[in-house]
Design a protein around this motif. Structure first.
Motif, PDB file in Angstrom:
ATOM      1  N   TYR A 181       0.816  -1.212   0.000  1.00  0.00           N
ATOM      2  CA  TYR A 181       0.000   0.000   0.000  1.00  0.00           C
ATOM      3  C   TYR A 181       0.852   1.265   0.000  1.00  0.00           C
ATOM      4  O   TYR A 181       0.364   2.344  -0.336  1.00  0.00           O
ATOM      5  CB  TYR A 181      -0.884   0.061   1.250  1.00  0.00           C
ATOM      6  CG  TYR A 181      -1.807  -1.107   1.457  1.00  0.00           C
ATOM      7  CD1 TYR A 181      -2.700  -1.515   0.475  1.00  0.00           C
ATOM      8  CD2 TYR A 181      -1.810  -1.797   2.671  1.00  0.00           C
ATOM      9  CE1 TYR A 181      -3.570  -2.582   0.691  1.00  0.00           C
ATOM     10  CE2 TYR A 181      -2.676  -2.855   2.903  1.00  0.00           C
ATOM     11  CZ  TYR A 181      -3.551  -3.240   1.912  1.00  0.00           C
ATOM     12  OH  TYR A 181      -4.409  -4.282   2.130  1.00  0.00           O
ATOM     13  N   ASP A 225      -1.961   6.900  -5.527  1.00  0.00           N
ATOM     14  CA  ASP A 225      -2.793   5.919  -4.821  1.00  0.00           C
ATOM     15  C   ASP A 225      -2.137   5.388  -3.552  1.00  0.00           C
ATOM     16  O   ASP A 225      -2.754   4.595  -2.827  1.00  0.00           O
ATOM     17  CB  ASP A 225      -3.084   4.741  -5.754  1.00  0.00           C
ATOM     18  CG  ASP A 225      -3.754   5.175  -7.040  1.00  0.00           C
ATOM     19  OD1 ASP A 225      -4.930   5.563  -6.990  1.00  0.00           O
ATOM     20  OD2 ASP A 225      -3.084   5.149  -8.096  1.00  0.00           O
ATOM     21  N   ARG A 268      -9.794   2.696   1.674  1.00  0.00           N
ATOM     22  CA  ARG A 268      -8.614   3.222   0.985  1.00  0.00           C
ATOM     23  C   ARG A 268      -7.598   2.133   0.663  1.00  0.00           C
ATOM     24  O   ARG A 268      -6.914   2.195  -0.365  1.00  0.00           O
ATOM     25  CB  ARG A 268      -7.960   4.311   1.839  1.00  0.00           C
ATOM     26  CG  ARG A 268      -8.808   5.571   1.974  1.00  0.00           C
ATOM     27  CD  ARG A 268      -8.321   6.450   3.114  1.00  0.00           C
ATOM     28  NE  ARG A 268      -6.972   6.951   2.870  1.00  0.00           N
ATOM     29  CZ  ARG A 268      -6.193   7.449   3.829  1.00  0.00           C
ATOM     30  NH1 ARG A 268      -6.621   7.474   5.100  1.00  0.00           N
ATOM     31  NH2 ARG A 268      -4.994   7.904   3.549  1.00  0.00           N
ATOM     32  N   ALA A 271      -8.696   0.408  -2.538  1.00  0.00           N
ATOM     33  CA  ALA A 271      -8.412   1.242  -3.707  1.00  0.00           C
ATOM     34  C   ALA A 271      -6.934   1.185  -4.084  1.00  0.00           C
ATOM     35  O   ALA A 271      -6.579   1.102  -5.266  1.00  0.00           O
ATOM     36  CB  ALA A 271      -8.839   2.688  -3.430  1.00  0.00           C
ATOM     37  N   ALA A 272      -6.060   1.200  -3.072  1.00  0.00           N
ATOM     38  CA  ALA A 272      -4.622   1.106  -3.342  1.00  0.00           C
ATOM     39  C   ALA A 272      -4.266  -0.255  -3.921  1.00  0.00           C
ATOM     40  O   ALA A 272      -3.449  -0.359  -4.846  1.00  0.00           O
ATOM     41  CB  ALA A 272      -3.838   1.358  -2.058  1.00  0.00           C
ATOM     42  N   ALA A 275      -5.248  -0.373  -7.549  1.00  0.00           N
ATOM     43  CA  ALA A 275      -4.346   0.459  -8.360  1.00  0.00           C
ATOM     44  C   ALA A 275      -3.005  -0.224  -8.588  1.00  0.00           C
ATOM     45  O   ALA A 275      -2.462  -0.206  -9.697  1.00  0.00           O
ATOM     46  CB  ALA A 275      -4.152   1.820  -7.690  1.00  0.00           C
TER      47      ALA A 275
END
Length: 295
Positions: A181, A225, A268, A271-272, A275
Motif C-alpha cells: 500500500y 494511490d 482506501r 483502492a490502493a 491500483a
C-alpha cells in the motif's frame, strides 16, 4: 493458451487467490477483468491460473473467473504443497503466489504478475510463520512483477530472507523495496531497472548463468494511490491484535488482515490494492513482450 502461443503472443501468469481471497465481491471480479484487459492491451495474453474441478487451468474464461470471484473464501487456498491434494479432491482452488509460480513453470510461462508477495510474518521468531512464497521464488525461474511484499509482513526480515535464498530484487520505478500500500519501506535496493528492455536483458543473463531463482521486480503503487506508512502501520497493529484475540492463524491470517484493513482504512486500502495490481499488470505485460523480443 495454445492459440495465444500459436499467434506469437507472450503469456503473463496471474494468480487467482487475489480474486477469491484478496478482494471482496464485486471488486474482485471487476479487477480480475480489468487486469486481463490491461495485459491484452499491452500485447500479451493473460493466463490466470486456478484449480477448477480437479484440473489445473492455465487461462480462465469469464465464467470461471466469475465462479472464483463469487466463491470467495469457499475456494480452497492452493499453494505448492496443496496442488496434488486439490487435484485429488476436485472442486475450486485459488492458487497463491507459490502455487501459481509452480504452475507457471510447468506451463513454461516466463512472467508472473501479482499484487504483493507473502513473506516473513511479524512475530515469526515465535510463530515460525514464513510464507511458502519465498522458498518457491528460490526455485522458480520466472520474472515476478509485484508491489514488493504485503505491508502486514516483517519487510526487513522478508528482504533479508530473499537475499539468503539467492532471489534478486530489482527496483522498478523506485530505489526502495516497495511496501504494497505504501511506496516507501525505508529498505534500499542495490539495483534499479525501469526500462522493460533492460529488465529483459537482466532476466536473460540470470538464465544464461544457470541461476534458477525468480527475479523479483519491485514495482511500487502509483504515488497518487499510495497510503502513508504511519497510518497503515496503525491499522495493521490493530488488525494483528484482533487476529490474536480471535485465535486466527495459518492460511487465514492474510485474508483476515486484508479484510480488516479495508474496514479500518474506510476502503482506501482496497483502492490502493486495485491500483497497484493494475500498474503491475502493465509493467509485467511490457516485460513479457521485451523478453520475447530479446529471444
Amino acid at each position: 493458451m495454445a492459440a495465444a502461443r500459436a499467434a506469437g503472443r507472450p503469456l503473463v501468469a496471474l494468480e487467482s487467490t487475489l480474486v477469491a481471497h484478496g478482494m471482496p465481491w464485486p471488486q474482485n471480479l471487476e479487477t480480475a477483468r480489468a487486469v486481463e484487459a490491461i495485459v491484452r492491451d499491452e500485447g500479451a495474453e493473460p493466463a490466470t491460473i486456478a484449480v477448477i474441478d480437479g484440473r489445473i487451468r492455465v487461462g480462465l474464461d469469464d465464467a470461471a473467473l466469475e465462479r472464483l470471484a463469487r466463491g470467495g473464501r469457499a475456494a480452497a487456498k492452493v499453494g505448492r504443497r496443496d496442488l496434488a491434494g486439490s487435484l485429488l479432491g476436485g472442486g475450486l482452488g485459488a492458487t497463491t503466489v507459490s502455487g501459481t509460480l509452480a504452475c507457471a513453470v510447468l506451463a513454461g510461462i516466463e512472467v508472473f504478475v501479482t499484487g504483493g508477495l507473502g513473506g516473513v510474518h511479524r512475530g515469526a521468531a515465535q510463530s515460525f510463520d514464513v510464507s511458502a512464497d519465498l522458498s518457491e521464488l528460490a526455485r522458480s525461474p520466472v520474472a515476478v512483477v509485484c508491489a514488493g511484499a504485503k505491508s502486514i509482513l516483517d519487510l526487513p526480515a522478508t528482504l533479508e530472507l530473499l537475499e539468503t535464498l539467492g532471489v534478486p530484487v530489482v527496483g522498478c520505478g523506485h530505489d526502495e523495496f516497495a511496501a504494497f500500500y505504501c511506496r516507501d519501506s525505508g529498505l534500499p535496493l542495490e539495483l534499479r531497472l525501469d526500462d522493460a528492455a533492460a529488465q529483459a536483458r537482466y532476466v536473460r543473463l540470470q538464465r544464461r548463468l544457470g541461476l534458477a531463482a525468480a527475479v523479483v521486480f519491485s514495482n511500487p503503487v502509483p504515488a497518487a494511490d499510495a497510503l502513508p506508512r504511519a497510518e497503515v502501520d496503525g491499522w495493521i497493529a490493530q488488525a494483528l491484535d484482533e487476529a490474536q484475540v480471535q485465535g486466527i492463524g495459518g492460511k487465514a491470517v492474510t485474508p483476515f488482515l486484508l479484510a480488516r484493513l479495508q474496514v479500518l482504512s474506510g476502503g482506501r486500502s482496497l483502492a490502493a490494492n486495485i491500483a497497484l495490481v493494475r500498474h503491475n499488470a502493465r509493467v509485467g505485460a511490457r516485460l513479457a513482450r521485451a523478453l520475447q523480443a530479446a529471444g
